[in-house]
Scaffold this active site. Structure first.
Site, short mmCIF file in Angstrom:
data_model
loop_
_atom_site.label_atom_id
_atom_site.label_comp_id
_atom_site.label_asym_id
_atom_site.label_seq_id
_atom_site.Cartn_x
_atom_site.Cartn_y
_atom_site.Cartn_z
N ASN A 156 0.85 -1.19 0.00
CA ASN A 156 0.00 0.00 0.00
C ASN A 156 0.89 1.24 0.00
OD1 ASN A 156 -2.69 1.42 0.46
ND2 ASN A 156 -1.42 2.27 2.11
N GLU A 157 0.74 2.05 -1.04
CA GLU A 157 1.31 3.39 -1.09
C GLU A 157 2.79 3.50 -0.74
OE1 GLU A 157 -1.01 6.19 1.13
OE2 GLU A 157 -2.71 6.03 -0.23
N ASN A 287 -5.21 4.82 -5.04
CA ASN A 287 -5.89 5.55 -3.97
C ASN A 287 -5.93 7.01 -4.39
OD1 ASN A 287 -5.78 3.16 -2.58
ND2 ASN A 287 -4.25 3.82 -1.09
N GLU A 366 -8.83 3.30 -2.68
CA GLU A 366 -9.23 4.17 -1.56
C GLU A 366 -9.73 5.48 -2.13
OE1 GLU A 366 -6.32 5.01 1.55
OE2 GLU A 366 -5.65 2.92 1.47
N SER A 419 -6.35 7.00 12.36
CA SER A 419 -5.79 7.66 11.17
C SER A 419 -4.33 8.07 11.41
CB SER A 419 -6.65 8.86 10.80
OG SER A 419 -6.00 9.73 9.94
N TRP A 420 -3.47 7.11 11.71
CA TRP A 420 -2.04 7.36 11.87
C TRP A 420 -1.79 8.58 12.77
CZ3 TRP A 420 -0.14 2.95 10.44
CH2 TRP A 420 -0.69 2.26 9.37
N TYR A 428 -13.25 8.73 8.72
CA TYR A 428 -13.50 8.47 7.30
C TYR A 428 -14.63 7.46 7.09
CZ TYR A 428 -8.98 10.46 5.69
OH TYR A 428 -7.91 11.27 5.38
C1 BGP Z 1 -3.86 6.57 2.79
C2 BGP Z 1 -3.55 5.33 3.56
C3 BGP Z 1 -4.53 4.95 4.61
C4 BGP Z 1 -5.33 6.08 5.22
C5 BGP Z 1 -5.68 7.18 4.26
C6 BGP Z 1 -6.14 8.46 4.88
O1 BGP Z 1 -2.69 7.26 2.52
O2 BGP Z 1 -3.40 4.22 2.70
O3 BGP Z 1 -3.89 4.11 5.51
O4 BGP Z 1 -4.91 6.44 6.44
O5 BGP Z 1 -4.62 7.52 3.40
O6 BGP Z 1 -5.04 9.18 5.32
P1 BGP Z 1 -4.97 9.82 6.77
O7 BGP Z 1 -5.39 8.71 7.69
O8 BGP Z 1 -3.55 10.21 6.96
O9 BGP Z 1 -5.90 10.95 6.74
#
Ligand code: BGP
Length: 466
Positions: A156-157, A287, A366, A419-420, A428
């Site tokens: 992923n990314e 995404n 995504e 969200s990290w 979301y």
């Molecule tokens: C993408 C990731 C996800 C998710 C999403 C939203 O970059 O694959 O894991 O978190 O973004 O981003 P954030 O949670 O930083 O707002």
């Protein structure tokens, strides 16, 4: 939309599972990092590990026919020697079987950023040995779940976690080094290609792809210097992942520019390059959150700042890549509280460009909007999410009308999750999770709207030419 179009939501193991130390799971780099810093973490998250049956039932009841999730490497492989954890595998068997029972197509990500800490301690993505460890892990899971999974994705990314971890420094391992960024990126591209190679060697059923944080590049005008800045930006944002995964070609003009700027590329040896050249994906996962609008570079050092504050304009998110390009904001666009531009047309443009360039099937893996929401109510009236999703699904439908081969749409996220660096308050989900009150789940208005869209095969979407 035909009957085989995949409609669902997406999640990632660390962001939703919780159960951070259960059933013999070892630490991921995120466990170690957030515990050490004392920051909000995913120890419990949405507690999906214990509540997956309820969540999958809600997907089914919401009309969805697919679910994108990731496997947790530190749940499955316990040490550097590659010891497999049967309890980790069992959890994913149970999850996958539940999906299949409910008629939900599992769409699997092998790596969504939760590197085992025992590998991070040995240098993580700076270390070539991590590529071998990834190939071993990928081989284990592909063989274990072979026959149950049609859609596999390796990473992923790559761009997002490598840039954030090695340059911006807002993700572990919090480095600020262009050299480490390039080397980490190289190892991820290589590990990806090695996993594709293992997939083909083992004769695994189904298809394999990669998921990219796609940000189509626009320019402020069409002067030659702007076009040049756009090419640099496209290499930086997209091409190094997509050209490499789809065609086995790392953009040569990017490598030349990196060398000219003093980056040492001697780690790119011929044998590994051969693996990259020979192992391409079957499809692309894109995404999409927003585009990148650029102007030519003017001055200043390379500056990359991501807004993790949740205060519009206050995180002063910024991208200047010295001698390459500068990102600018469009004064006419709307932005979220985290400074993300809302720009559905970018998805249309990006799909057309990706289709013309690669001619591979595409899944939107995504798409969604992060907001503050009061989830104490019976049903969150998230009209902003409905309008956002409507406009982006409309963009996809327009791109399909114009020839793009799009096979599925996954909303980020199936339900609220962690969200990290933004914590749990940046929501979301199609389903609200009340983190303060027993983690109970309640569908939002968007969940029902999405159900109508799916049941009408997209007819319910308000269409507009972009
Ligand atoms: C993408 C990731 C996800 C998710 C999403 C939203 O970059 O694959 O894991 O978190 O973004 O981003 P954030 O949670 O930083 O707002």
């Amino acid at each position: 939309m035909n009957n085989s179009f995949l409609w669902g939501g997406a999640t990632a193991s660390y962001q939703c599972e919780g159960a951070w130390n259960e059933d013999d799971k070892v630490d991921s780099m995120w466990d170690a990092y957030l515990h050490e810093k004392g920051l909000e973490n995913g120890d419990v998250a949405s507690d999906f590990y214990h509540r997956y049956k309820e969540d999958i039932r809600m997907m089914k009841e919401g009309g969805q026919n697919s679910f994108r999730f990731s496997l947790s490497w530190p749940r499955i492989i316990l040490d550097k020697e590659g010891t497999v954890n049967p309890k980790g595998l069992q959890f994913y068997h149970d999850l996958i079987d539940e999906c299949l029972r409910q008629g939900i197509e599992p769409f699997v990500t092998i790596y969504h950023w939760d590197l085992p800490q025992y590998l991070e301690a040995e240098g993580g993505w700076q270390n070539r040995a991590t590529c071998d460890a990834f190939m071993h892990y990928a081989r284990v899971v592909m063989k274990e779940f072979d026959g149950k999974i049609t859609y596999w994705t390796t990473f992923n990314e790559p761009r997002w976690f490598i840039f954030n971890g090695y340059f911006i420094g807002n993700y572990p391992p919090e480095c600020h080094s262009a050299q480490m960024t390039v080397k980490g990126a190289w190892h991820v591209l290589l590990a990806h290609a090695m996993a594709v190679q293992a997939f083909r060697e083992e004769g695994i059923q189904g298809k394999i792809g990669i998921v990219h944080s796609y940000t189509p590049v626009d320019g402020v005008d069409d002067r030659p210097e702007t076009l040049k800045a756009m090419r640099y930006a496209d290499n930086y944002c997209n091409n190094w992942v997509l050209d490499t995964a789809a065609k086995g070609e790392i953009p040569q003009d990017m490598l030349d520019k990196l060398s000219a700027e003093g980056i040492d590329l001697s780690f790119m040896n011929e044998a590994d390059l051969q693996i990259i050249r020979n192992n391409h994906v079957d499809f692309l996962g894109l995404n999409y959150y927003s585009r990148t609008l650029v102007k030519p570079y003017t001055e200043g050092e390379t500056t990359l700042i991501v807004n993790n504050t949740g205060k519009k304009g206050k995180g002063t998110s910024k991208t200047i890549v010295k001698n390459w390009f500068e990102q600018v904001q469009d004064p006419d666009s709307e932005y979220t509280e985290w400074d993300t531009e809302i720009y559905p047309k970018g998805l249309y443009d990006g799909l057309i460009r990706a289709w013309e360039r690669y001619h591979l099937p595409i899944f939107i893996t995504e798409n969604g909007i992060g907001c503050y929401e009061d989830v104490s109510v019976d049903c969150v009236q998230d009209d902003w999410r409905i309008s956002y999703m409507n406009d982006h699904i409309n963009a996809i439908m327009n791109a399909m009308d114009d020839g793009g081969d799009v096979r599925g749409y996954f909303a980020w996220s199936s339900f609220d999750l962690y969200s990290w660096k933004n914590g749990c308050e940046k929501r979301y989900g199609l389903v609200a999770v009340d983190f303060e009150n027993g983690l109970c789940r309640r569908p939002k208005k968007s969940y029902y709207w999405f159900k109508d869209v799916i049941e009408s095969k997209g007819e319910r979407v308000e269409r507009r030419k972009l």
